[in-house]
Write a protein that holds these residues in place. Sequence first.
Motif, PDB file in Angstrom:
ATOM      1  N   GLU A  26       0.881  -1.325   0.075  1.00 31.83           N
ATOM      2  CA  GLU A  26       0.003  -0.018   0.135  1.00 31.83           C
ATOM      3  C   GLU A  26       0.984   1.348   0.092  1.00 31.83           C
ATOM      4  OE1 GLU A  26      -3.854   1.032   2.370  1.00 31.83           O
ATOM      5  OE2 GLU A  26      -2.302   1.765   3.593  1.00 31.83           O
ATOM      6  N   VAL A  27       0.790   2.016  -0.987  1.00 36.14           N
ATOM      7  CA  VAL A  27       1.605   3.533  -1.066  1.00 36.14           C
ATOM      8  C   VAL A  27       0.740   4.604  -0.944  1.00 36.14           C
ATOM      9  CG1 VAL A  27       3.245   2.200  -2.614  1.00 36.14           C
ATOM     10  CG2 VAL A  27       1.344   3.667  -3.547  1.00 36.14           C
ATOM     11  N   GLU A  28       1.140   5.718  -0.609  1.00 37.57           N
ATOM     12  CA  GLU A  28       0.491   6.909  -0.696  1.00 37.57           C
ATOM     13  C   GLU A  28       0.910   7.747  -1.827  1.00 37.57           C
ATOM     14  OE1 GLU A  28       2.629   6.335   2.472  1.00 37.57           O
ATOM     15  OE2 GLU A  28       0.620   5.107   3.062  1.00 37.57           O
ATOM     16  N   VAL A  29      -0.013   8.388  -2.569  1.00 36.75           N
ATOM     17  CA  VAL A  29       0.262   9.054  -3.847  1.00 36.75           C
ATOM     18  C   VAL A  29      -0.280  10.417  -3.487  1.00 36.75           C
ATOM     19  CG1 VAL A  29      -0.033   9.161  -6.334  1.00 36.75           C
ATOM     20  CG2 VAL A  29      -0.182   7.036  -5.107  1.00 36.75           C
ATOM     21  N   ALA A  30       0.587  11.393  -3.419  1.00 36.67           N
ATOM     22  CA  ALA A  30       0.218  12.820  -3.331  1.00 36.67           C
ATOM     23  C   ALA A  30      -0.475  13.451  -4.220  1.00 36.67           C
ATOM     24  CB  ALA A  30       1.362  13.654  -2.813  1.00 36.67           C
ATOM     25  N   PRO A  31      -1.275  14.486  -4.049  1.00 41.11           N
ATOM     26  CA  PRO A  31      -1.985  15.183  -5.041  1.00 41.11           C
ATOM     27  C   PRO A  31      -0.843  15.986  -5.963  1.00 41.11           C
ATOM     28  CG  PRO A  31      -2.816  15.990  -3.034  1.00 41.11           C
ATOM     29  CD  PRO A  31      -1.540  15.089  -2.847  1.00 41.11           C
ATOM     30  N   PRO A  32      -1.644  16.127  -7.291  1.00 41.99           N
ATOM     31  CA  PRO A  32      -0.451  16.859  -8.408  1.00 41.99           C
ATOM     32  C   PRO A  32      -0.102  18.131  -7.908  1.00 41.99           C
ATOM     33  CG  PRO A  32      -2.507  16.542  -9.007  1.00 41.99           C
ATOM     34  CD  PRO A  32      -2.678  15.818  -7.910  1.00 41.99           C
ATOM     35  N   LYS A  33       1.114  18.598  -8.101  1.00 47.68           N
ATOM     36  CA  LYS A  33       1.366  20.019  -7.937  1.00 47.68           C
ATOM     37  C   LYS A  33       1.226  20.489  -9.358  1.00 47.68           C
ATOM     38  CE  LYS A  33       4.674  19.246  -4.086  1.00 47.68           C
ATOM     39  NZ  LYS A  33       5.983  19.396  -3.468  1.00 47.68           N
ATOM     40  N   ALA A  34       1.722  21.750  -9.255  1.00 53.95           N
ATOM     41  CA  ALA A  34       1.381  22.695 -10.434  1.00 53.95           C
ATOM     42  C   ALA A  34       1.844  22.017 -11.789  1.00 53.95           C
ATOM     43  CB  ALA A  34       2.237  24.046 -10.535  1.00 53.95           C
ATOM     44  N   GLY A  35       1.372  21.933 -12.835  1.00 56.42           N
ATOM     45  CA  GLY A  35       1.721  21.278 -14.093  1.00 56.42           C
ATOM     46  C   GLY A  35       1.701  19.668 -14.194  1.00 56.42           C
ATOM     47  N   GLU A  36       1.250  19.307 -13.193  1.00 57.47           N
ATOM     48  CA  GLU A  36       1.444  17.659 -12.874  1.00 57.47           C
ATOM     49  C   GLU A  36      -0.130  17.010 -13.261  1.00 57.47           C
ATOM     50  OE1 GLU A  36       5.186  17.603  -9.817  1.00 57.47           O
ATOM     51  OE2 GLU A  36       3.253  16.936  -9.204  1.00 57.47           O
ATOM     52  N   VAL A  37      -0.114  15.945 -13.484  1.00 57.08           N
ATOM     53  CA  VAL A  37      -1.563  15.324 -13.511  1.00 57.08           C
ATOM     54  C   VAL A  37      -1.582  13.806 -12.980  1.00 57.08           C
ATOM     55  CG1 VAL A  37      -2.856  13.988 -15.418  1.00 57.08           C
ATOM     56  CG2 VAL A  37      -1.578  15.956 -15.814  1.00 57.08           C
ATOM     57  N   ARG A  38      -2.562  13.516 -12.188  1.00 60.53           N
ATOM     58  CA  ARG A  38      -2.783  12.239 -11.513  1.00 60.53           C
ATOM     59  C   ARG A  38      -3.624  11.352 -12.078  1.00 60.53           C
ATOM     60  NH1 ARG A  38      -3.458  12.045  -4.934  1.00 60.53           N
ATOM     61  NH2 ARG A  38      -5.815  13.065  -5.390  1.00 60.53           N
ATOM     62  N   GLU A  80      -2.623  22.896 -10.873  1.00 61.01           N
ATOM     63  CA  GLU A  80      -2.599  24.136 -11.475  1.00 61.01           C
ATOM     64  C   GLU A  80      -1.967  24.348 -12.686  1.00 61.01           C
ATOM     65  OE1 GLU A  80      -1.168  28.874 -10.204  1.00 61.01           O
ATOM     66  OE2 GLU A  80      -1.088  27.089  -8.735  1.00 61.01           O
ATOM     67  N   GLY A  81      -2.641  25.049 -13.734  1.00 62.36           N
ATOM     68  CA  GLY A  81      -1.887  25.330 -15.056  1.00 62.36           C
ATOM     69  C   GLY A  81      -1.990  24.242 -16.434  1.00 62.36           C
ATOM     70  N   THR A 154       2.426  12.670 -12.828  1.00 60.93           N
ATOM     71  CA  THR A 154       3.343  12.693 -13.808  1.00 60.93           C
ATOM     72  C   THR A 154       3.095  14.176 -14.556  1.00 60.93           C
ATOM     73  OG1 THR A 154       4.346  11.576 -15.814  1.00 60.93           O
ATOM     74  CG2 THR A 154       1.836  11.849 -15.717  1.00 60.93           C
ATOM     75  N   PRO A 155       4.331  14.640 -15.118  1.00 60.66           N
ATOM     76  CA  PRO A 155       4.234  16.191 -15.639  1.00 60.66           C
ATOM     77  C   PRO A 155       3.456  16.169 -16.552  1.00 60.66           C
ATOM     78  CG  PRO A 155       6.634  15.469 -15.167  1.00 60.66           C
ATOM     79  CD  PRO A 155       5.778  14.271 -15.194  1.00 60.66           C
ATOM     80  N   GLU A 156       2.547  17.122 -16.911  1.00 59.20           N
ATOM     81  CA  GLU A 156       1.500  17.250 -18.114  1.00 59.20           C
ATOM     82  C   GLU A 156       2.330  17.037 -19.358  1.00 59.20           C
ATOM     83  OE1 GLU A 156      -1.487  20.548 -20.161  1.00 59.20           O
ATOM     84  OE2 GLU A 156       0.183  21.364 -18.887  1.00 59.20           O
TER      85      GLU A 156
END
Length: 376
Positions: A26-38, A80-81, A154-156
């Motif tokens: 079981e892993v934790e996956v953080a929310p995407p930061k600016a310019g990223e996609v989950r 964001e973005g 991953t980045p957009e």
Amino acid sequence: MATSGKVIRCRAAVAWAAGKPLSVEEVEVAPPKAGEVRIKIVAASICRTDDHVVHGGFPNMDFPIIPGHEGAGIVESIGEGVTSVKPGDKVIPLCIPNCGECTFCLNPEANYCVKSHCIEPQNLMADKTSRFTCKGKQIHHFLWVSSFAEYIVTPECAVAKIDSAAPLDKVCLLGCGFSTGYGAAINTAKVKPGSTCAVFGLGGVGLSVVVGCKVAGASRIIAIDINKDKFAKAKELGATDCINPQDFNKPIQEVVTEMTGYGVDYSFEAFGSADTMIAALASCNMNTGVFVMVGELPSGGVVPVDPLLLLTGRTWKGSVLGGSKARSFIPKLVSSYLEKKFNSDLLITHTLPFAKVNEGFELLRAGKSIRTVLLF
């Protein structure tokens, strides 16, 4: 979505150290930061490169790591973005990004973005942190994809939006294996109608080269492997001749040259060994023959080459992800798949639940599978 902006806990296959079986955690996956996609990964397929990762034979990578670089899924949330995708879109994450701004992305003949792994390792996000944690430890990304996780970030610039009608359990292998082989024939070699081709290595990538050669109109496609169990599939996909080097008491390049007069117009190596690369180079004709290296040697590998093989005019080319700008090429491939211009489904020999990921690797190592698809 209800999960937007929140940490998601999900399953992933973690490689804690080189040479150890993958561990489903079981892993934790953080929310995407600016310019990223989950992305919620729906299906992932196993490529030989992932086996190199598990054994520590891939350059510039760090453990612990979540392997996997062929996958397809649905956008869960965006940072964001981000403008090119939105939640709910079907996508394929890309192991080679297209930033669209660097000197290579702006060159119509280049496909290797400066943000790609061999220039700048893709083990962490742009801020030099990971979006994965497990048991309190940071887990590294693999090529910004890590498709052996139920959710990834991953980045957009490493995401391709695809047709909403695409079956994700079928097109996941277009993220690397099929695109790499097919594109090596179509984009890198630019195989011409009526030409002759030889393909060394009939795994998922090599068989995809066969498909590309056929679609390009090659008149003769010689498929070469020491595992004759792969010959029926090669012929089904378009090979005209199938030969096993172990059936001859002379170098296979001499056999190919005798079969074709002076060697083939195009040869491809999709196995990843120095010996087969030299044989493939020597199998194309000495004047205008083009050899495309698709397979990858283990990190640090060297190919000793007689320069006379090149002096007379042969060309040796490399090809990564089919020589294509993946953000545009892969969506087009998905559309071609839906239009039935080729049948990449024939490469899928096994489908397993994600929990059996190690069983999928055993099938690969035993030469029993071409592509195993893992379903979450």
